[in-house]
Design a protein around this motif. Structure first.
Motif, short mmCIF file in Angstrom:
data_model
loop_
_atom_site.label_atom_id
_atom_site.label_comp_id
_atom_site.label_asym_id
_atom_site.label_seq_id
_atom_site.Cartn_x
_atom_site.Cartn_y
_atom_site.Cartn_z
N PRO A 211 0.75 -1.37 0.08
CA PRO A 211 0.00 0.04 -0.21
C PRO A 211 0.83 1.37 0.21
O PRO A 211 0.29 2.45 0.61
N ILE A 212 1.97 1.23 -0.77
CA ILE A 212 2.64 2.63 -1.10
C ILE A 212 2.36 3.40 -2.24
O ILE A 212 2.39 2.75 -3.28
N PRO A 213 1.64 4.57 -1.86
CA PRO A 213 1.17 5.32 -2.94
C PRO A 213 2.20 6.09 -3.86
O PRO A 213 3.21 6.46 -3.17
N THR A 214 1.88 5.78 -5.30
CA THR A 214 2.72 6.70 -6.04
C THR A 214 2.18 7.42 -7.21
O THR A 214 1.25 6.84 -7.69
N GLY A 215 2.43 8.63 -7.27
CA GLY A 215 1.73 9.64 -8.16
C GLY A 215 0.31 9.35 -8.02
O GLY A 215 -0.55 9.08 -9.22
N ARG A 216 -0.40 9.64 -7.02
CA ARG A 216 -1.69 9.50 -6.89
C ARG A 216 -2.36 8.21 -7.36
O ARG A 216 -3.49 7.97 -7.86
N ARG A 217 -1.57 7.08 -7.11
CA ARG A 217 -2.01 5.68 -7.46
C ARG A 217 -1.72 4.83 -6.35
O ARG A 217 -0.54 4.87 -6.05
N MET A 218 -2.49 4.17 -6.00
CA MET A 218 -2.00 3.24 -4.75
C MET A 218 -1.96 1.81 -5.53
O MET A 218 -1.22 0.84 -5.04
N TRP A 219 -2.64 1.41 -6.52
CA TRP A 219 -2.66 0.02 -7.24
C TRP A 219 -1.76 0.21 -8.65
O TRP A 219 -2.25 -0.34 -9.67
N ARG A 220 -0.52 0.73 -8.46
CA ARG A 220 0.11 0.51 -9.90
C ARG A 220 0.67 -0.63 -10.03
O ARG A 220 1.32 -1.54 -9.10
N MET A 221 0.26 -1.04 -11.37
CA MET A 221 0.63 -2.53 -11.61
C MET A 221 2.34 -2.47 -12.17
O MET A 221 2.58 -1.77 -13.19
N VAL A 222 2.82 -3.23 -11.50
CA VAL A 222 4.45 -3.30 -11.92
C VAL A 222 4.59 -4.74 -12.68
O VAL A 222 4.14 -5.77 -11.96
N GLY A 223 5.18 -4.57 -13.71
CA GLY A 223 5.64 -5.62 -14.51
C GLY A 223 6.71 -5.33 -15.65
O GLY A 223 7.18 -4.13 -15.52
N VAL A 224 7.37 -6.30 -16.17
CA VAL A 224 8.58 -5.95 -17.08
C VAL A 224 7.95 -5.46 -18.34
O VAL A 224 6.85 -5.49 -18.64
N PRO A 225 8.64 -4.58 -18.98
CA PRO A 225 8.21 -3.98 -20.21
C PRO A 225 7.68 -4.84 -21.33
O PRO A 225 8.22 -6.17 -21.52
N ASN A 226 6.80 -4.36 -21.89
CA ASN A 226 5.92 -5.42 -22.92
C ASN A 226 7.16 -6.19 -23.89
O ASN A 226 6.92 -7.18 -24.13
N GLY A 227 8.20 -5.56 -24.31
CA GLY A 227 9.02 -6.15 -25.49
C GLY A 227 9.70 -7.45 -24.65
O GLY A 227 9.74 -8.23 -25.52
N ILE A 228 9.92 -7.37 -23.38
CA ILE A 228 10.71 -8.52 -22.82
C ILE A 228 9.73 -9.39 -22.13
O ILE A 228 10.13 -10.32 -21.40
N ALA A 229 8.30 -9.18 -21.82
CA ALA A 229 7.39 -9.64 -20.98
C ALA A 229 7.10 -11.27 -21.51
O ALA A 229 7.37 -11.35 -22.64
N VAL A 230 7.13 -12.06 -20.44
CA VAL A 230 6.69 -13.50 -20.92
C VAL A 230 5.25 -13.49 -21.07
O VAL A 230 4.54 -13.06 -20.55
N ARG A 231 4.85 -14.06 -22.43
CA ARG A 231 3.49 -14.07 -22.80
C ARG A 231 2.93 -15.29 -22.17
O ARG A 231 3.38 -16.30 -21.98
N VAL A 232 1.70 -15.01 -21.06
CA VAL A 232 1.09 -16.14 -20.51
C VAL A 232 0.63 -17.18 -21.55
O VAL A 232 -0.12 -16.98 -22.42
N GLY A 233 1.04 -18.41 -21.12
CA GLY A 233 0.77 -19.71 -21.76
C GLY A 233 1.77 -19.71 -22.95
O GLY A 233 1.43 -20.71 -23.62
N GLY A 234 2.62 -18.90 -23.27
CA GLY A 234 3.33 -18.80 -24.66
C GLY A 234 4.43 -19.88 -24.33
O GLY A 234 4.67 -20.82 -23.35
N LYS A 235 5.20 -19.99 -25.47
CA LYS A 235 6.32 -21.17 -25.46
C LYS A 235 7.64 -20.97 -24.41
O LYS A 235 7.95 -21.98 -23.78
N THR A 236 7.68 -19.74 -24.24
CA THR A 236 8.78 -19.41 -23.28
C THR A 236 8.25 -19.81 -22.00
O THR A 236 9.05 -20.44 -21.10
N GLU A 237 6.95 -19.71 -21.43
CA GLU A 237 6.47 -20.12 -20.30
C GLU A 237 6.44 -21.72 -20.08
O GLU A 237 6.89 -22.49 -19.19
#
Ligand SMILES: [Zn+2]
Length: 274
Positions: A211-237
């Protein structure tokens, strides 16, 4: 990530950690203790997705984990999802979007991991052996559902439930009554934490800062950038990551127990004579 990958990553993390404790800190555990820890951690790594409910009345949908105990766990998932949505709505700041579904909110935070870990240990310490049996039963069900998803799908939830009960009773009969309880809660907490890591590497991310607020957001979704993100259910996974988790798990088991086994059957002496 999908259920089976989460469960595998939980088991691998626990086995690798147990090996590291054994090797570098001299903390060795019995094979049963390691097996229980790995099972509970695999189950714990599925727990956060108990916020993904399906159609309870038709016994359909929901995350892998929500289907473990049939309509019972689907119902629990429904409750957890609504509860999480309630927390989201109550704590949301002006920049947080409105939501009508609680998936990937409260159960995907560090306070949740700490809370269920602490709660598990508190239950076990307070109520003793029978609470431990209940916890192992529940976590073994999740672990079976996650690790052997195809079998679980074919066998159905009744068989999964019966197998979990068998595992819980088998363990209870051999469990030392006085120690190992803090370990149980720790395994659940570590499992949840590993789940968060698994979701962070996908593009949707998790609200890891809550619950640490950042820039008037409490629920900031943190993930890796799209380019290197693992696709859910993809071959990498499904291929690369699952193979890696399996290899880590098997290596850790071999490193911890193979020397002892060799010794037990005096194979090491036999090998030296050759
Ligand atoms: Zn998740």
């Amino acid at each position: 990530m999908m259920g089976p990958s989460h469960a595998l990553s939980g088991a691998a993390a626990w086995l690798a950690g147990s090996w590291a404790l054994d090797t570098f800190a001299g903390y060795s555990q019995s094979p049963l203790a390691v097996a229980v820890g790995a099972t509970v951690c695999a189950g714990g790594a599925l727990l956060p997705d108990l916020d993904l409910s399906g159609k309870v009345t038709r016994n359909q949908g929901g995350a892998t984990v929500a289907r473990t105990f049939g309509v019972f766990s689907l119902f629990v998932a429904e409750v957890i999802e609504k509860f999480s949505l309630g927390i989201y709505t109550a704590t949301r700041l002006s920049r947080d979007p409105r939501r009508n579904n609680g998936h990937r909110t409260f159960t995907h935070t560090l306070p949740f991991a700490a809370l269920v870990g602490w709660g598990t240990t508190a239950l076990a310490t307070h109520y003793g052996k029978w609470a431990v049996v209940g916890i192992i039963f529940f976590m073994a069900g999740l672990a079976l559902r996650g690790l052997f998803d195809e079998w679980a799908e074919r066998a159905g939830w009744v068989i999964v439930t019966l197998c979990s009960a068998a595992i819980a009773l088998f363990t209870a009969a051999r469990l030392p009554g006085d120690r190992g309880y803090p370990m149980l809660g720790f395994a659940v907490g570590v499992g949840c934490f590993v789940h968060l890591l698994g979701d962070i590497i996908t593009s949707a991310g998790v609200p890891i800062l809550w619950p640490i607020p950042t820039g008037r957001r409490m629920w900031r979704m943190v993930g890796v950038p799209n380019g290197i993100a693992v696709r859910v259910g993809g071959k990498t996974e499904t291929i690369v990551l699952r193979t890696a988790f399996t290899v880590v798990a098997l290596l850790a088991i071999a490193a911890m127990f193979a020397p002892g086994l060799l010794h037990r059957f005096e194979l090491d002496a036999w090998a030296r004579e050759r």
